[in-house]
Design an enzyme around this catalytic site. Structure first.
Site, short mmCIF file in Angstrom:
data_model
loop_
_atom_site.label_atom_id
_atom_site.label_comp_id
_atom_site.label_asym_id
_atom_site.label_seq_id
_atom_site.Cartn_x
_atom_site.Cartn_y
_atom_site.Cartn_z
N ASP A 1 0.84 -1.20 0.00
CA ASP A 1 0.00 0.00 0.00
C ASP A 1 0.88 1.26 0.00
O ASP A 1 1.87 1.32 0.74
CB ASP A 1 -0.87 -0.03 1.26
N GLU B 1 1.58 -0.69 -5.05
CA GLU B 1 0.61 0.36 -5.39
C GLU B 1 1.42 1.65 -5.37
O GLU B 1 1.66 2.24 -4.32
CB GLU B 1 -0.52 0.43 -4.36
C1 NOJ Z 1 -4.55 2.89 -0.93
C2 NOJ Z 1 -5.68 1.96 -0.64
O1 NOJ Z 1 -6.00 1.24 -1.80
C3 NOJ Z 1 -6.81 2.83 -0.14
O2 NOJ Z 1 -8.01 2.09 -0.03
C4 NOJ Z 1 -6.41 3.43 1.18
O3 NOJ Z 1 -7.42 4.32 1.60
C5 NOJ Z 1 -5.10 4.20 1.06
N1 NOJ Z 1 -4.10 3.49 0.30
C6 NOJ Z 1 -4.51 4.49 2.41
O4 NOJ Z 1 -3.98 3.35 3.01
#
Ligand code: NOJ
Length: 544
Positions: A212, A277
Site C-alpha cells: 500500500d 501500489e
Molecule cells: C490505498 C488503498 O488502496 C486505499 O483504499 C487506502 O485508503 C489508502 N491506500 C490508504 O492506506
C-alpha cells in the site's frame, strides 16, 4: 513457523508473471458468521467458487486488527486478524485450503502509516515532544508565532491539511486520515519491524504482498512546501499523483527499503512476490520499483482513466507494454479496484456499460502479463450510485464529499432478496445494502447461464490457461490493421495464433481471416466467410 504452516505452492516460481489475481475486498466478499461483514471463514467457504472461476491467486485487502477508520488500511496490529474478520487460526485454515485448490494468497501490507490505535502511536502521544517514542512518526512544531500553523503546506489525500495538532502544541503528519499517522521510515526500528512483519506472513505461507502507498514511505528531507494546495490556489496536491513530483511521494531513498525486502522474499521457496501500489511522475520512475533487486510488479493504473475509445485503450496498452520493456518485467492490468468507480459505470452504466465492460474484460485477459480482477467484475456489477449518505463509511467522504463506498457493496451470491446470500442462511445483515437490481446478477443467477458475465469470465479464463498463445508469458502483442475504432491484436505461440478484436467503432464490423471464434462478449453472427462483431463487443479468434 507454526505447526499449521502450510506448504507453499512450489511448482512455478514465475507464476505471478501471467497470473490472474482476484482482489478480495474482505469485508464485502462473504460473511460466514452473519454479522453483516465479510470475513476469512467466508472466503474459505467460497474458495471452490474462485477455483472454478479459474483465477490463480487472491489478493486480500487488510484484515488485521484495526479500528476500521479506513476499512482496515489503519492497522493497529500487523501480526493478528481483526476479530471482525476471524482469527489467525481461520487464516491458517484458509491458506491451507487455498493452496490445496491451487490458489495462491497475496496479502496487503500497509507500511506508510499505522492506525492511531497502534501501540507505537499511543506511546508517542503519551510521551513528550522530542522523545524517542515520537521519533518513529513524523512529529513537528508548527509555524506562526505560537506554532499555530501546520509545519508545511502538505495536503491529505483525503482532503484537508496533512497535519493534526495535539494539545501539547506539536503536530503529526498523516497523508490520509488523522487516524493514520505516517511512520518515519528513516528510523531503524520502523525498518526492522516491517522486515519482521514480512517474515511473519511469509512463515504463515503467503505467496506475496500488495504494498500500500509503496511510493510514500520516504518524505523529502526538511519537509519542504509543495508551493500550492486547495486552500491557496484551489488546486489539490493529489491531482499531481502519477503526473508530477511531490515532496512526500516517490523519493529516491524509498528504493532502499525494497532492496532490503527483496532478499527476504527470495529467501523463501515458491516464488514469493510483491506488487506495488505506486504512483510516479513518469513510466521510467514507476519502473524503478520493479526489478530483480526490488519489487516484482507495480500496478499499471492507466486503464482506470481510459475512456471508451480505441485510441485511449491503444495508448494505455502501448504505454504499459513499453514500461514493462524498460524493466524486462511483465505488466499488470487493472480495470477496477476498491478505490475507483466500477468500470461498468465508468463506461456508461446500464446495458451499454455492461456490454463495454464485458468487452474490456476480453481485451484485458488477452494481454500478456498479470491481470487483477476486482471482486464482482466477473458478475458485471455496476457502481452503486445511490447509497444514502448516512450509510457511507469512506473517511474521505466527510472531508471531500467523494466516497468509494459504491464499489464496495457486498457481493450477491444467491436468492431473491438483499443481501443475496452474502451471509449465512437467513441473515439479513450487510454493512452496505445491495440494490434490488442485483437479484439477477448474483452468482447463482448467472451460474450455468449461457452468455452471462460470469460464464464469459469463466470461459475466458479457461481459454487463457489452455490456449498456447495466451498461456504463461507466451506471445507478445502484434497490432493488426483495422477499420477506425476497432482494435485487433494477435499473440502467437508457434503455429497457434490468437487474435483479440474489440469493436469500439459505434457500428458493427465484419471480422474475417482470424480463424474460429473462441470466446465472445456478445453473440456473433456468421456473414460470408467471417463473423459480425456487434457494437461494443470483443471476441477472440484462433488459428492453430
Ligand atoms: C490505498 C488503498 O488502496 C486505499 O483504499 C487506502 O485508503 C489508502 N491506500 C490508504 O492506506
Amino acid at each position: 513457523m507454526t505447526a499449521t504452516t502450510p506448504e507453499p505452492l512450489t511448482s512455478d516460481d514465475d507464476w505471478w508473471r501471467s497470473a490472474v489475481v482476484y482482489q478480495v475486498y474482505v469485508r464485502s466478499f462473504a460473511d460466514a458468521n452473519g454479522d453483516g461483514v465479510g470475513d476469512i471463514p467466508g472466503i474459505r467457504e467460497r474458495l471452490p467458487y474462485l477455483r472454478d472461476l479459474g483465477v490463480d491467486a487472491l489478493w486480500l485487502t487488510p484484515f488485521y486488527t484495526s479500528p476500521q477508520i479506513d476499512a482496515g488500511y489503519d492497522v493497529a496490529d500487523y501480526r493478528d486478524v481483526d476479530p471482525l474478520f476471524g482469527s489467525l487460526t481461520d487464516f491458517d485454515a484458509m491458506i491451507t485450503d487455498a493452496h490445496a485448490l491451487g490458489l495462491r494468497i497475496i496479502v496487503d501490507l500497509v507500511p506508510n502509516h499505522t492506525s492511531s490505535a497502534h501501540p507505537w502511536f499511543t506511546a508517542a502521544l503519551a510521551a513528550a515532544p522530542g522523545s524517542p517514542e515520537r521519533a518513529r512518526y513524523l512529529f513537528a512544531d508548527g509555524r506562526g508565532e505560537t506554532g499555530e500553523l501546520p509545519p508545511n503546506d502538505w495536503e491529505s489525500i483525503f482532503g484537508g491539511p496533512a497535519w493534526t495538532r495535539l494539545p501539547d502544541g506539536q503536530w503529526y503528519m498523516h497523508l490520509f486520515d488523522p487516524a493514520q499517522p505516517d511512520l518515519n521510515w528513516r528510523h531503524p526500528e520502523v525498518r526492522a519491524e516491517f522486515e519482521d512483519v514480512l517474515r511473519f506472513w511469509l512463515d504463515r505461507g503467503v505467496d506475496g504482498f500488495r504494498i500500500d502507498v509503496a511510493h510514500g514511505m520516504i518524505k523529502a528531507e526538511g519537509l519542504p512546501d509543495v508551493g500550492f494546495n486547495s486552500m491557496t490556489t484551489g488546486q489539490r496536491q493529489s491531482e499531481l499523483l502519477g503526473k508530477g513530483r511531490l515532496p512526500y511521494f516517490d523519493q529516491d531513498e524509498v528504493h532502499e527499503i525494497y532492496r532490503a525486502w527483496r532478499p527476504i522474499l527470495d529467501s523463501y521457496p515458491g516464488g514469493r512476490m510483491a506488487v506495488a501500489e505506486a504512483w510516479a511522475e513518469t513510466p521510467q520512475r514507476l519502473a524503478r520499483y520493479i526489478g530483480a533487486d526490488e519489487l516484482h510488479q507495480a500496478f499499471s493504473f492507466d486503464f482506470l482513466d481510459a475512456t471508451w475509445s480505441a485510441d485511449s485503450f491503444r495508448k494505455v496498452i502501448d504505454t504499459a507494454l513499453a514500461e514493462s520493456t524498460i524493466v524486462g518485467a511483465p505488466t499488470t492490468w487493472v480495470l477496477s479496484n476498491h478505490d475507483r468507480q466500477r468500470h461498468v459505470t465508468r463506461y456508461g452504466d446500464g446495458e451499454v456499460g455492461l456490454r463495454r465492460a464485458r468487452a474490456a474484460a476480453l481485451l484485458m485477459l488477452a494481454l500478456p502479463g498479470a491481470a487483477y480482477v476486482y471482486q464482482g467484475e466477473e458478475l458485471g456489477l455496476p457502481e452503486v450510485l445511490d447509497l444514502p449518505d448516512e450509510l457511507r463509511q469512506d473517511p474521505s467522504f466527510l472531508r471531500t464529499g467523494e466516497s468509494r463506498d459504491g464499489c464496495r457493496v457486498p457481493i450477491p451470491w444467491s436468492g431473491e432478496l438483499a443481501p443475496y446470500g452474502f451471509g449465512p442462511e437467513g441473515s439479513e445483515l450487510s454493512w452496505l445494502p445491495a440494490p434490488a437490481t442485483w437479484r439477477g446478477l448474483s452468482v447463482a443467477a448467472q451460474t450455468g447461464v449461457p452468455g452471462s458475465t460470469l460464464e464469459l469470465y469463466r470461459a475466458a479464463l479457461r481459454a487463457r490457461h489452455e490456449h498456447p498463445a495466451l498461456a504463461g508469458t507466451a506471445g507478445g502483442v502484434v497490432w493488426l490493421e483495422t477499420e477506425p475504432g476497432v482494435l485487433a491484436f494477435s499473440r502467437a505461440a508457434g503455429p497457434a495464433v490468437l487474435t483479440c478484436v474489440v469493436n469500439l467503432s459505434g457500428a458493427e464490423v465484419t471480422i474475417d481471416g482470424y480463424g474460429q471464434p473462441v470466446v465472445a462478449s456478445a453473440d456473433l453472427t456468421e456473414r460470408g466467410e467471417g463473423h459480425v462483431l456487434p457494437v461494443d463487443a470483443a471476441a477472440w479468434f484462433e488459428r492453430r
